[in-house]
Design a protein around this motif. Structure first.
Motif, short mmCIF file in Angstrom:
data_model
loop_
_atom_site.label_atom_id
_atom_site.label_comp_id
_atom_site.label_asym_id
_atom_site.label_seq_id
_atom_site.Cartn_x
_atom_site.Cartn_y
_atom_site.Cartn_z
N ALA A 144 0.80 -1.21 0.00
CA ALA A 144 0.00 0.00 0.00
C ALA A 144 0.84 1.27 0.00
N ASP A 145 2.05 1.18 0.53
CA ASP A 145 2.88 2.37 0.67
C ASP A 145 3.89 2.55 -0.45
N ILE A 146 3.82 1.68 -1.49
CA ILE A 146 4.76 1.77 -2.61
C ILE A 146 3.98 2.07 -3.88
N PRO A 147 4.33 3.12 -4.62
CA PRO A 147 3.63 3.42 -5.88
C PRO A 147 3.76 2.25 -6.86
N PHE A 148 2.73 2.08 -7.68
CA PHE A 148 2.74 0.99 -8.65
C PHE A 148 3.85 1.20 -9.67
N HIS A 149 4.66 0.15 -9.85
CA HIS A 149 5.73 0.14 -10.86
C HIS A 149 5.55 -1.14 -11.66
N PRO A 150 5.22 -1.05 -12.95
CA PRO A 150 4.85 -2.25 -13.71
C PRO A 150 5.82 -3.42 -13.57
N SER A 151 7.10 -3.19 -13.82
CA SER A 151 8.03 -4.32 -13.80
C SER A 151 8.33 -4.79 -12.38
N LEU A 152 8.51 -3.85 -11.44
CA LEU A 152 8.86 -4.25 -10.08
C LEU A 152 7.68 -4.90 -9.36
N ASP A 153 6.46 -4.43 -9.61
CA ASP A 153 5.29 -5.10 -9.05
C ASP A 153 5.16 -6.51 -9.61
N SER A 154 5.43 -6.64 -10.92
CA SER A 154 5.41 -7.96 -11.55
C SER A 154 6.43 -8.88 -10.90
N GLN A 155 7.62 -8.35 -10.66
CA GLN A 155 8.67 -9.14 -10.03
C GLN A 155 8.28 -9.59 -8.63
N ARG A 156 7.75 -8.65 -7.82
CA ARG A 156 7.36 -8.99 -6.45
C ARG A 156 6.25 -10.04 -6.44
N ALA A 157 5.26 -9.86 -7.31
CA ALA A 157 4.15 -10.80 -7.34
C ALA A 157 4.60 -12.20 -7.74
N PHE A 158 5.47 -12.26 -8.75
CA PHE A 158 5.98 -13.56 -9.19
C PHE A 158 6.80 -14.22 -8.09
N LYS A 215 -1.57 -8.64 -27.04
CA LYS A 215 -0.45 -7.87 -26.48
C LYS A 215 -0.59 -7.79 -24.96
N GLY A 216 -1.82 -7.63 -24.49
CA GLY A 216 -2.06 -7.61 -23.05
C GLY A 216 -1.77 -8.94 -22.39
N TRP A 217 -1.99 -10.03 -23.11
CA TRP A 217 -1.62 -11.35 -22.59
C TRP A 217 -0.12 -11.41 -22.39
N VAL A 218 0.65 -10.93 -23.36
CA VAL A 218 2.10 -10.92 -23.24
C VAL A 218 2.52 -10.01 -22.07
N ASP A 219 1.96 -8.81 -22.01
CA ASP A 219 2.34 -7.86 -20.96
C ASP A 219 2.18 -8.46 -19.58
N ARG A 220 1.10 -9.21 -19.37
CA ARG A 220 0.78 -9.70 -18.03
C ARG A 220 1.40 -11.06 -17.73
N VAL A 221 1.41 -11.95 -18.70
CA VAL A 221 1.90 -13.32 -18.46
C VAL A 221 3.43 -13.36 -18.42
N TYR A 222 4.07 -12.52 -19.21
CA TYR A 222 5.54 -12.50 -19.25
C TYR A 222 6.08 -11.71 -18.05
N ALA A 223 5.87 -12.23 -16.88
CA ALA A 223 6.25 -11.53 -15.65
C ALA A 223 7.77 -11.43 -15.50
N TYR A 224 8.19 -10.40 -14.80
CA TYR A 224 9.59 -10.22 -14.41
C TYR A 224 9.97 -11.39 -13.51
N GLY A 225 11.01 -12.11 -13.89
CA GLY A 225 11.43 -13.30 -13.16
C GLY A 225 10.93 -14.58 -13.81
N PHE A 226 9.93 -14.44 -14.67
CA PHE A 226 9.40 -15.60 -15.40
C PHE A 226 9.91 -15.58 -16.84
N ALA A 227 9.62 -14.52 -17.57
CA ALA A 227 10.01 -14.44 -18.98
C ALA A 227 11.14 -13.46 -19.23
N TYR A 228 11.41 -12.60 -18.29
CA TYR A 228 12.53 -11.66 -18.45
C TYR A 228 13.09 -11.32 -17.08
N GLY A 229 14.25 -10.65 -17.10
CA GLY A 229 14.91 -10.33 -15.83
C GLY A 229 15.49 -11.55 -15.15
#
Length: 258
Positions: free
Chosen positions: A58-72, A110-124
């Motif tokens: 709640a205290d961290i602004p949304f960051h697309p790649s870093l949020d993806s990384q944390r969630a994965f 394209k949205g499937w790629v954006d969401r499914v290719y998570a940081y730590g899964f498909a990149y990074g």
């Protein structure tokens, strides 16, 4: 073989819908296991946003790649993303089927790629050093799997020829084949491109089905596109440009083909 079809067309009775059904039946009759991600039928959420992490900070602004990384990393990805990642892990070959809209895939895919290719899964992923710049472009989570585009377009084949007004089809599809597929490690097969689809009659449909059947029967044996591998010694690291002795005089997309 385990085959995943990621499919994007809003009309089940379209040419694409009929070809998707034909492909499923043909593959299963040949003994393959098939799963289908029919994105419009699934009402797939195309936009990547904070809701993709079911336990956001709640205290961290949304960051697309870093949020993806944390969630994965934390196992807090939304259930639809996890399900699609499991399909990718399961698959030996993935077929991406879509109409070419404005020189690319439909937004929902394209949205499937954006969401499914998570940081730590498909990149990074992988080591980043002076000799190895991550596991990508020939390496990564999809290494050992094959992928193929099945694309329909209303334009003429000549429009997508090397001197055609739309540009060569290999150039048009390069960002998808090289970036979306080769980047996370897929071995990329030549695409099946269907032209002037608005003029498809019964005879042409049967011809297309024959072409598609041949491609499906040779998924394991078709010679892939010879994209260069990033960490094979052909690129300077970390600049990631081709070494001077590799493809001298060539620039642009063609330089990245052996």
């Amino acid at each position: 073989m385990n085959i995943l079809i990621v499919y994007a067309h809003p009309e089940p009775q379209s040419l694409n819908g009929s070809l998707k059904d034909f492909a499923i039946t043909h593959l299963r009759t040949a003994g393959h296991n098939v799963q289908v991600s029919d994105l419009y039928a699934m009402q797939w959420k195309a936009q990547l946003d904070a809701r993709d992490n079911i336990a956001p900070s709640a205290d961290i602004p949304f960051h697309p790649s870093l949020d993806s990384q944390r969630a994965f990393k934390n196992g807090t990805q939304s259930a639809d993303i996890v399900a699609e990642q499991e399909k990718l892990r399961w698959a030996d070959t993935v077929i991406f089927q879509f109409p070419l809209w404005w020189f690319s895939m439909p937004a929902i895919m394209k949205g499937w790629v954006d969401r499914v290719y998570a940081y730590g899964f498909a990149y990074g992923v992988g080591e980043h050093s002076d000799t190895h710049w991550g596991d990508r472009y020939g390496e990564g989570a999809m290494k050992g799997k094959r992928a193929m585009l099945m694309v329909s377009t209303g334009g003429w084949e000549s429009h997508y020829s090397p001197r055609g007004i739309n540009g060569a089809i290999d150039d048009v599809l390069f960002p998808i084949q090289h970036g979306v597929l080769h980047y996370p490690g897929f071995t990329v097969l030549p695409p099946l491109v269907l032209y002037r689809t608005g003029r498809t009659d019964a005879a042409r449909f049967n011809q297309i089905c024959d072409e598609l059947a041949t491609r499906l029967d040779t998924l394991e044996s078709t010679t892939p596109i010879a994209f260069r591998h990033q960490n094979s010694g052909e690129y300077e690291i970390p600049s990631l440009t081709l070494k001077p002795e590799i493809a001298p005089g060539k620039t642009g997309f063609a330089a990245h083909l052996k």
